[in-house]
Design an enzyme around this catalytic site. Structure first.
Site, mmCIF file in Angstrom:
data_model
loop_
_atom_site.group_PDB
_atom_site.id
_atom_site.type_symbol
_atom_site.label_atom_id
_atom_site.label_comp_id
_atom_site.label_asym_id
_atom_site.label_seq_id
_atom_site.Cartn_x
_atom_site.Cartn_y
_atom_site.Cartn_z
ATOM 1 N N GLU A 1 0.833 -1.208 0.000
ATOM 2 C CA GLU A 1 0.000 0.000 0.000
ATOM 3 C C GLU A 1 0.864 1.253 0.000
ATOM 4 O O GLU A 1 1.988 1.241 0.479
ATOM 5 C CB GLU A 1 -0.882 0.031 1.264
ATOM 6 C CG GLU A 1 -1.833 -1.138 1.357
ATOM 7 C CD GLU A 1 -2.905 -0.932 2.424
ATOM 8 O OE1 GLU A 1 -3.027 0.192 2.951
ATOM 9 O OE2 GLU A 1 -3.617 -1.909 2.709
ATOM 10 N N LYS B 1 2.173 4.580 1.485
ATOM 11 C CA LYS B 1 2.271 5.066 2.870
ATOM 12 C C LYS B 1 2.056 6.582 2.842
ATOM 13 O O LYS B 1 2.902 7.324 2.365
ATOM 14 C CB LYS B 1 3.634 4.727 3.485
ATOM 15 C CG LYS B 1 3.720 5.098 4.962
ATOM 16 C CD LYS B 1 5.010 4.603 5.589
ATOM 17 C CE LYS B 1 4.982 4.632 7.108
ATOM 18 N NZ LYS B 1 4.743 5.922 7.706
ATOM 19 N N LYS C 1 7.174 -1.473 6.736
ATOM 20 C CA LYS C 1 7.267 -0.207 5.998
ATOM 21 C C LYS C 1 8.622 -0.064 5.327
ATOM 22 O O LYS C 1 9.637 -0.561 5.829
ATOM 23 C CB LYS C 1 6.979 0.978 6.924
ATOM 24 C CG LYS C 1 7.903 1.118 8.100
ATOM 25 C CD LYS C 1 7.515 2.342 8.935
ATOM 26 C CE LYS C 1 8.294 2.379 10.233
ATOM 27 N NZ LYS C 1 8.003 3.529 11.067
HETATM 28 P P1 ATP Z 1 6.013 6.824 10.968
HETATM 29 O O1 ATP Z 1 6.595 7.992 11.721
HETATM 30 O O2 ATP Z 1 6.924 6.185 9.984
HETATM 31 O O3 ATP Z 1 4.649 7.086 10.426
HETATM 32 P P2 ATP Z 1 4.884 5.430 13.186
HETATM 33 O O4 ATP Z 1 5.694 4.959 14.345
HETATM 34 O O5 ATP Z 1 3.927 6.541 13.403
HETATM 35 O O6 ATP Z 1 5.908 5.717 12.026
HETATM 36 P P3 ATP Z 1 4.562 2.963 11.906
HETATM 37 O O7 ATP Z 1 3.907 1.781 12.424
HETATM 38 O O8 ATP Z 1 6.015 2.934 11.933
HETATM 39 O O9 ATP Z 1 4.020 4.233 12.671
HETATM 40 O O10 ATP Z 1 4.095 3.217 10.432
HETATM 41 C C1 ATP Z 1 2.767 3.074 10.159
HETATM 42 C C2 ATP Z 1 2.130 4.451 10.116
HETATM 43 O O11 ATP Z 1 2.036 4.865 8.780
HETATM 44 C C3 ATP Z 1 0.741 4.366 10.633
HETATM 45 O O12 ATP Z 1 0.708 4.776 11.993
HETATM 46 C C4 ATP Z 1 -0.064 5.292 9.756
HETATM 47 O O13 ATP Z 1 -0.231 6.524 10.407
HETATM 48 C C5 ATP Z 1 0.808 5.520 8.547
HETATM 49 N N1 ATP Z 1 0.249 4.999 7.286
HETATM 50 C C6 ATP Z 1 0.147 5.697 6.143
HETATM 51 N N2 ATP Z 1 -0.358 4.954 5.173
HETATM 52 C C7 ATP Z 1 -0.606 3.728 5.677
HETATM 53 C C8 ATP Z 1 -1.136 2.524 5.134
HETATM 54 N N3 ATP Z 1 -1.513 2.421 3.881
HETATM 55 N N4 ATP Z 1 -1.235 1.457 5.968
HETATM 56 C C9 ATP Z 1 -0.854 1.552 7.258
HETATM 57 N N5 ATP Z 1 -0.343 2.658 7.816
HETATM 58 C C10 ATP Z 1 -0.215 3.756 7.036
#
Ligand code: ATP
Length: 590
Positions: A250, A252, A425
């Site tokens: 997907e 991001k 990711k």
């Molecule tokens: P980051 O700062 O990289 O967003 P994070 O710690 O907030 O990291 P992660 O679990 O590392 O969160 O990355 C997933 C995040 O990416 C989710 O919290 C969401 O907000 C965002 N996101 C964006 N697009 C998607 C998607 N298609 N599927 C899942 N999460 C997504």
């Protein structure tokens, strides 16, 4: 349970320096509570007036609290003010003045835990004409009815400055110990916590129905689920290998995570942020769209909200989306940059819990309940069977101004509250040196020299979260990347959460000028992760030769504090170790 007993436990908590001692004290305290007060006692210990996601604000301002001390103790405004200036804490001030009160205590009634909690809730909820006087009156009654030590904690509780330092994981262990004498119940309580995010409710079920009751706690509307999180891997080959032969990939989106709950019959919609704060007011346009665009009555779905220009296909930067946190001018902004919600998961639908269903099934259902071409639409994705396909999609996504991709295991359930390889990711940054950002918790700060002396701020001591040990381990000092405005802001907000000694859940070798309660998260970028004897992140054992991890050339990149992250949402020690390994691989690859 008399509040006096609670006060004594709180006092003990203030004076200990280890997390294990904290668990012992808390579990002993919880075991003394009656069934009908367990929930309130847990909330109170968290320093909140209900489940944190309900966002009930404490309801009294400092100057009125001060006034309550004057009335309850018989001292003048000047005397109380001078006392407060000296003590620097309204709780201590209340205690001092009540212990030398000029007013005769006529047969002190004492306070119960429920009384304190309910009165604080009433103080918070009272509004309108004459409400300040009523609030003061209620507070005066509490100050007069309890002991001077009670006054300390009543005062801190109503002002929202209790700060006992017990995080949710610590409370979970304490509840487990209370229920089983050991940590046996921890996993079950954690599971329940991941699906309802409400420790007060769990504690109540635990004392009323035991562990079997806790195991039966189900997903329910308007009680947010703790979010699933993604792991990192450096290449598409590794991602595909880890996923098997096929996975979903997907886009991001770099926006604002939203967990949307809607019940059309009761006309209620609510949205929660990544750290489960109620953010419904930030997104009036999405709230409205949810009623017309979602083809079901009761839904919990997740997505990323992002300002998007449909005509040009251009995604707006994160900063623009986050500006909506400011409540003013939201309506105008809503018109200027239409926000879209790119939905990526379905958690609940018309009475049915979707958590344990495989991703492909959740996704198909999600697509089927969204109206085409609306503000709420499914995230863009492909199904990949070859690393090459992932690379092409990745490049395409970057070109469109997005952050990267999230690969998803087609057969995995929704894993609430955990960072697992069912989501992986890949951001552009991993492909170069360490330029992925890291979220750190502020545990201390330094006063400034030269120009910075005027702000009383020279830099931060920052830590990562060790989720296995539930402690904060230092990883770096941050001295660059601050604007004048945010130096001033840091100096003001950190002053309010200073601690006289190192907080019990902080592990550190270096000493900042001031310790602070681990509360605020900032985002930094660094050139490299290195090993260092000065920091405790990932350091094993106490030998003087043991090394921890540290950051080289860290600089602040968030515009101040990350309001969508709690301290326990910061980058974990485990992630740092993984990033360190990835960094080595990339270097060798080069
Ligand atoms: P980051 O700062 O990289 O967003 P994070 O710690 O907030 O990291 P992660 O679990 O590392 O969160 O990355 C997933 C995040 O990416 C989710 O919290 C969401 O907000 C965002 N996101 C964006 N697009 C998607 C998607 N298609 N599927 C899942 N999460 C997504």
């Amino acid at each position: 349970m008399q509040f006096e007993e609670v006060s004594r436990y709180y006092e003990k908590l203030e004076n200990i320096s280890s997390r294990l001692a904290m668990i012992d004290i808390l579990s002993e305290m919880f075991s003394k509570a009656d069934k009908g007060e367990m929930k309130n006692l847990v909330y109170m210990t968290q320093g909140v007036l209900g489940a944190p996601f309900e966002g009930i604000q404490m309801g009294i301002a400092e100057k009125f609290a001060e006034h309550a001390i004057e009335i309850a103790s018989g001292y003048s405004h000047e005397e109380v003010l001078a006392g407060y200036r000296k003590a620097g804490d309204m709780g201590l001030t209340a205690q001092q003045f009540m212990s030398k009160s000029k007013l005769k205590a006529m047969g002190k009634k004492g306070l119960t835990t429920n009384h304190v909690f309910e009165a604080a809730l009433k103080i918070a909820k009272t509004s309108g004409e004459g409400s300040q006087d009523m609030k003061i009156k209620m507070l005066v009654e509490m100050l007069a009815a309890g002991s001077p030590l009670d006054a300390r904690y009543v005062m801190r509780f109503v002002l929202g400055t209790l700060r006992l330092g017990a995080g949710d994981a610590t409370i979970i262990e304490a509840l487990s110990k209370m229920a089983t004498g050991e940590r046996e119940a921890k996993a079950d309580i954690e599971n329940a916590y991941n699906i309802c995010s409400d420790l007060g409710r769990i504690a109540e079920v635990l004392v009323e129905k035991g562990l079997p009751g806790v195991k039966k706690i189900k997903v329910s509307l308007f009680s947010p689920i703790r979010p699933a999180l993604a792991e990192r891997l450096p290449t598409s080959e590794e991602i595909l290998h880890r996923m098997g032969s096929k996975c979903a990939v997907e886009s991001k989106y770099d926006g604002f995570r939203v967990q949307l709950h809607i019940d059309k019959k009761s006309k209620k919609v609510r949205m929660f942020s990544r750290n489960l704060e109620n953010t419904t007011e930030m997104f009036p346009d999405i709230a409205k769209a949810a009623f017309s665009e979602i083809k079901a009555d009761e839904v919990i779905l997740e997505g990323e909200a992002l300002a998007y220009n449909e005509d040009t296909g251009e995604f707006r930067p994160f900063q623009e989306t986050i500006q909506r946190k400011r409540k003013h001018g939201i309506e105008e902004k809503a018109l200027e940059f239409p926000l879209h919600l790119f939905a990526f998961d379905l958690i609940y639908l018309d009475g049915e819990d979707f958590l344990s269903k495989p991703y492909h099934e959740r996704r198909t259902k999600l697509e089927s309940i969204l109206t085409k071409g609306g503000l709420i639409r499914p995230s863009d994705r492909i199904i990949a069977t070859q690393a090459k396909q992932i690379d092409i999609y990745f490049e395409d996504v970057i070109e469109r101004g997005l952050e990267g991709i999230v690969a998803k295991d087609l057969n995995a359930p929704y894993i609430a509250g955990a960072r697992k390889f069912s989501w992986i990711k890949l951001k552009r940054s991993y492909k170069g040196e360490l330029s992925d950002t890291i979220d750190l918790v502020i545990v201390g700060y330094y006063t400034g020299r030269g120009q910075r002396a005027e702000f009383g701020f020279g830099g931060l001591l920052a830590a990562v979260y060790n989720d296995k040990k539930d402690i904060f381990e230092t990883i770096t000092r941050i001295g660059t990347g601050f604007t004048e405005k945010n130096m001033q802001m840091f100096s003001e907000v950190l002053k309010k959460i200073r601690k006289e000694k190192k907080p019990a859940r902080v592990d550190a070798i270096v000493e900042p000028h001031f310790w602070v309660e681990p509360k605020y998260v900032v985002t930094v970028r660094a050139d490299e992760i290195t090993k260092s004897p000065m920091h405790t992140a990932g350091k094993e054992g106490d030998s003087p030769d043991a090394l921890g991890y540290a950051l080289r050339f860290p600089r602040l990149v968030s515009d101040g504090i990350r309001e969508d992250k709690n301290p326990e949402d910061a980058t974990t020690t485990k992630e740092i170790i993984e990033m360190f390994k990835m960094q080595k691989k990339v270097k060798i690859g080069k």
